[in-house]
Design a protein around this motif. Structure first.
Motif, mmCIF file in Angstrom:
data_model
loop_
_atom_site.group_PDB
_atom_site.id
_atom_site.type_symbol
_atom_site.label_atom_id
_atom_site.label_comp_id
_atom_site.label_asym_id
_atom_site.label_seq_id
_atom_site.Cartn_x
_atom_site.Cartn_y
_atom_site.Cartn_z
ATOM 1 N N ALA A 418 5.653 8.417 -5.412
ATOM 2 C CA ALA A 418 7.082 8.126 -5.244
ATOM 3 C C ALA A 418 7.389 7.742 -3.797
ATOM 4 N N GLU A 419 6.704 8.406 -2.879
ATOM 5 C CA GLU A 419 6.888 8.091 -1.463
ATOM 6 C C GLU A 419 6.499 6.637 -1.187
ATOM 7 N N PHE A 420 5.365 6.252 -1.759
ATOM 8 C CA PHE A 420 4.911 4.866 -1.600
ATOM 9 C C PHE A 420 5.933 3.907 -2.202
ATOM 10 N N VAL A 421 6.373 4.201 -3.410
ATOM 11 C CA VAL A 421 7.331 3.309 -4.081
ATOM 12 C C VAL A 421 8.590 3.149 -3.231
ATOM 13 N N ALA A 422 9.029 4.263 -2.657
ATOM 14 C CA ALA A 422 10.232 4.214 -1.819
ATOM 15 C C ALA A 422 10.007 3.296 -0.620
ATOM 16 N N LEU A 427 9.673 -2.370 2.776
ATOM 17 C CA LEU A 427 8.797 -3.536 2.891
ATOM 18 C C LEU A 427 9.510 -4.787 2.405
ATOM 19 N N ALA A 428 10.233 -4.645 1.303
ATOM 20 C CA ALA A 428 10.947 -5.797 0.755
ATOM 21 C C ALA A 428 11.965 -6.309 1.777
ATOM 22 N N ALA A 429 12.633 -5.386 2.447
ATOM 23 C CA ALA A 429 13.609 -5.800 3.455
ATOM 24 C C ALA A 429 12.928 -6.562 4.583
ATOM 25 N N ALA A 430 11.739 -6.075 4.982
ATOM 26 C CA ALA A 430 11.009 -6.749 6.052
ATOM 27 C C ALA A 430 10.600 -8.156 5.613
ATOM 28 N N PHE A 483 -3.708 1.961 -4.633
ATOM 29 C CA PHE A 483 -4.256 0.632 -4.379
ATOM 30 C C PHE A 483 -3.401 -0.437 -5.054
ATOM 31 N N ARG A 484 -2.996 -0.169 -6.269
ATOM 32 C CA ARG A 484 -2.189 -1.152 -7.008
ATOM 33 C C ARG A 484 -0.880 -1.443 -6.257
ATOM 34 N N LEU A 485 -0.282 -0.409 -5.700
ATOM 35 C CA LEU A 485 0.947 -0.639 -4.924
ATOM 36 C C LEU A 485 0.652 -1.496 -3.696
ATOM 37 N N LEU A 486 -0.401 -1.142 -2.981
ATOM 38 C CA LEU A 486 -0.723 -1.852 -1.738
ATOM 39 C C LEU A 486 -1.015 -3.327 -2.011
ATOM 40 N N ILE A 487 -1.857 -3.582 -2.994
ATOM 41 C CA ILE A 487 -2.222 -4.969 -3.258
ATOM 42 C C ILE A 487 -1.019 -5.717 -3.845
ATOM 43 N N LEU A 515 6.089 -2.471 -10.012
ATOM 44 C CA LEU A 515 5.388 -1.558 -9.121
ATOM 45 C C LEU A 515 5.981 -0.155 -9.105
ATOM 46 N N SER A 516 7.198 -0.010 -9.566
ATOM 47 C CA SER A 516 7.829 1.305 -9.456
ATOM 48 C C SER A 516 7.258 2.310 -10.464
ATOM 49 N N GLN A 517 6.592 1.790 -11.500
ATOM 50 C CA GLN A 517 5.999 2.684 -12.497
ATOM 51 C C GLN A 517 4.482 2.736 -12.343
ATOM 52 N N PRO A 518 3.892 3.934 -12.425
ATOM 53 C CA PRO A 518 2.429 4.031 -12.274
ATOM 54 C C PRO A 518 1.694 3.500 -13.505
ATOM 55 N N LEU A 519 0.446 3.199 -13.294
ATOM 56 C CA LEU A 519 -0.423 2.702 -14.355
ATOM 57 C C LEU A 519 -1.251 3.886 -14.861
#
Length: 683
Positions: A418-422, A427-430, A483-487, A515-519
């Motif tokens: 959840a921290e990563f998703v947040a 990142l999107a703003a950047a 990894f999925r979030l990062l890539i 990306l907000s939901q885990p695999l």
RNA sequence: GGCUACGUAGCUCAGUUGGUUAGAGCGCGGCACUCAUAAUGCCGAUGUCGCUAGUUCGAAUCUAGCCGUAGCCA
């Protein structure tokens, strides 16, 4: 993300007389990353571009190659598009300014501005090449700088001392096309009355669509007063003839930005439901953005909005200017091998390395960015291979060997996920603000966290304990989800690697939303290495190849306005072949002409006093028919320094100076590039 | 020449509205680990923040001048 936006994005049109190089790529990569990001966010986003195919340089280049301009631009367009495709530049449309759509919009925009009284006509005086029977752009006149006397300078400014001047001030001017002495001729030109739009432009400038540095620059121009813009050129010219003005053509810079509209129009024609007016109509609510280099701000931030406004179209939402590329802190240099063509790069390195490196360097400003080759190798290897890809690599093997490729049903650390998703929203703003460097830094910091997590959990220890199967499964599932979030976040930058990762994960192309939901509870494929390290040898090989490009005979080399039309056979024919030793016997030296004077009683000779850097020579040269003595004083030339002295009626001549041409007025003294000094050996 | 940017560790760069001992990555030194494409983790050293003067209780941050680099001058 709440509302779906309509976004049209452009990159500046590359000129169709030469190949794409890594300097160009800064802009296409920057734009492509932004476009891919907007698409990932779910917006209706279109990215268009085109070749800029008109103008004198293209006309002359085609002539030099002995082909038509049409076949030149067709060939170059194919080369450009192949390079862009290889760098994963995902244009929705790539078109040409030499197209029916562009003719239509150029005529429409011109005619509407004309009807509104925004076009003036008047005669101007301009340099004319009597041999080629054409007017000469400033860049096609060469001569000596009126300020510092440097030889071989262009008609607009001096590269030696930096002075700006008009071609008329140049000493000993010569046409770079034919070598003829230009004459001044009058011709009627058409002018766009930019000052009519001052109020509108001032409003537009303050509308928030410009970077502060750019807005400051515009203020300067406003304060200097807006001048009329010369938008016509006389035949012969490769471009569109101006309606109602036979023999007059639109200046290439008039129809170049219109190419954005032409390209988009072409896209509309083949895309059901896509309407031109929705994006370009005066009351459009769509967003239109132009990515450009800071060198062409003038055209995009003044002429372009004014022309659009005058013709009843909307103006751009914003102009995003970027800086130039340096390599190892210096301007790209052919002799150092750092003038690297896209094609040459591709033969040695993965295009995504460069995409990532540029992303890691790019911000929203107009600062120049540096490609430090050592840093490039280190950063790509450490960040992409060592950190990102490694996370998948070090967890996937367990998922495979122990769990048949099946991910666990739950995450052991949902808070971490959840921290990563947040962080994804930051990142999107950047990305949205074009602060790619910041985005990359933050992604890498998160990659560090992911690696720390795996280290803390030590799955390799769990793997040795049969009782900790479930724990091991969870940790690896967690790792692969991170990894999925990062890539996924890197997808705009690394489209090809991400596609390979999506294949590995057996998932649909990632969106920000997904990306907000885990695999979980999911079957993945066998892991294959996604990216390999850069070896120094690859970079070295690329630099060597770039040096070799210098001399390569391929047609699409760097533009060279000096190049004369290719003659099918040489006249006079080539002399007999000699070996090097024969050539080396001739001692050629750089000499400064200290003084030149007429020789009384001789109608062809000039008496030259030459400084060889410590030694002085007198040379009697048969160049009087082509040069006035005073025009020679101070300039550098090349002399045969070991020629046996020869006694003539008017004195002893101690060597000879070198000149080209058949004789009479057609004599052209050789001159070294700036930097050479008297006495230097020519070899 | 005029104008505009920029100048922070060996390298590439962050430093938000001026506020404690100036940060990151790479590189370098040491330790740990060995799942992974020798990848990873922990600890450590390193800076007259271009120079000079000023404003301020306090300046990498503001002002002026200078030096250097790049670009623009249609």
């Amino acid at each position: 993300m709440n509302q779906v936006r309509d976004i049209l994005i452009t990159s500046a049109l590359p000129y169709a007389n030469g190949p794409i190089h890594i300097g160009h790529l800064v802009e296409y990569i920057q734009t492509d990353i932004w476009a891919r990001f907007q698409k990932m966010r779910g917006h209706r986003c279109w990215y268009v571009c085109a070749d800029d195919a008109h103008g004198t340089p293209i006309m002359l280049r085609a002539r030099a190659e002995g082909i038509s301009p049409e076949s030149l631009i067709e060939r170059v367009a194919a080369e450009h598009q192949a390079d862009f495709a290889a760098f994963c530049i995902g244009f929705d449309q790539y078109h040409s300014t030499h197209s029916p759509e562009n003719r239509h919009f150029a005529e429409l925009i011109y005619t509407r501005n004309c009807d509104q009284g925004h076009v003036a006509q008047r005669e101007i005086e301009q340099a004319y090449d009597p041999r080629e029977q054409m007017f000469l752009p400033d860049r096609f006149i060469k001569g000596e700088c009126p300020k510092c006397g440097a030889a071989d300078q262009y008609g607009d400014n001096c590269e030696a001392c930096g002075a700006s001047y008009s071609p008329a001030e140049l000493k000993n001017p010569r046409s770079a096309v034919s070598g003829a002495v230009p004459e001044m001729r009058r011709s009627e030109h058409y002018f766009f009355k930019l000052a009519d739009f001052e109020g509108m432009l001032r409003d537009w400038t303050r509308g928030g669509g410009l970077q502060t540095q750019v807005a400051n620059k515009l203020d300067e121009w406003f304060n200097a007063g807006l001048q009329e813009w010369d938008i016509s050129r006389d035949a012969p010219y490769f471009g569109f003839e101006i309606p109602g003005a036979p023999g007059k053509f639109f200046y290439v810079w008039l129809d170049a930005p219109i190419g954005y509209m032409a390209s988009f129009q072409h896209l509309c024609e083949r895309t059901p439901g896509l309407e031109f007016d929705r994006y370009w109509g005066a009351d459009s609510t769509a967003e239109v953005y132009h990515f450009i280099g800071k060198d062409i701000i003038y055209f995009h931030a003044l002429f372009w909005p004014a022309m659009l406004h005058g013709a009843g179209f909307r103006t751009p939402s914003a102009i995003f200017a970027h800086g130039f590329l340096t390599v190892d802190g210096q301007k790209m240099s052919k002799s150092r091998g750092t003038f690297i063509r896209a094609r040459t790069y591709l033969e040695h390195l993965n295009p995504e390395y460069l995409r990532y490196y540029f992303a890691a360097k790019l911000g929203a400003g107009v600062d120049d960015i540096d490609l430090s080759l050592e840093d490039f190798q280190a950063k790509v290897n450490a960040d992409l291979v060592g950190k990102i890809v490694n996370i998948a690599s070090r967890t996937a093997s367990f998922i495979h060997k122990r769990f048949a490729g099946q991910l666990a049903a739950n995450l052991p650390e949902p808070e971490l996920f959840a921290e990563f998703v947040a962080a994804g929203e930051t990142l999107a703003a950047a990305y949205d603000q074009r602060e790619f460097a910041r985005a990359m830094r933050e992604i890498m910091a998160l990659a560090d966290r992911a690696n720390q997590y795996i280290d803390e959990q030590a799955p390799w220890v769990m793997a040795k304990d049969p009782g900790r199967e479930a724990e091991l499964h969870g940790v690896c599932t967690q790792g692969l989800n991170l990894f999925r979030l990062l890539i996924g976040w890197l997808r705009p930058v690394l489209p090809a690697t991400t596609a390979a990762a999506e294949d590995f994960l057996r998932i649909e192309p990632l969106t920000w939303q997904a990306l907000s939901q885990p695999l979980l509870n999911h079957q993945v494929a066998k892991f294959k290495p996604l990216m390999t390290r850069i070896e120094r040898s690859q970079i070295e090989a690329m630099l060597e190849a770039s040096k070799a490009d210098l001399t390569s005979p391929t047609a699409a080399t760097t533009p060279d306005p000096d190049q004369n039309p290719a003659a099918p056979t040489l006249d006079p024919p080539l002399g007999a072949t000699i070996d090097y030793d024969s050539f080396a016997q001739v001692d050629l030296r750089i000499a400064r002409i200290v003084e030149a004077s007429l020789v009384e009683g001789a109608d062809k000779l000039l008496r030259l006093r030459l400084d060889l850097g410590g030694e002085e020579r007198q040379v009697l040269a048969g160049i009087r028919s082509a040069y006035a003595p005073e025009s020679l004083t101070g300039r550098l030339t090349v002399m045969v320094a070991n020629l046996a002295p020869r006694t003539m009626r008017f004195g002893v001549s101690e060597g000879m100076v070198l000149a080209a041409g058949p004789g009479g007025q057609e004599l052209f003294l050789l001159a070294p590039d700036s930097g050479a000094t008297p006495g230097m050996k020519v070899k």
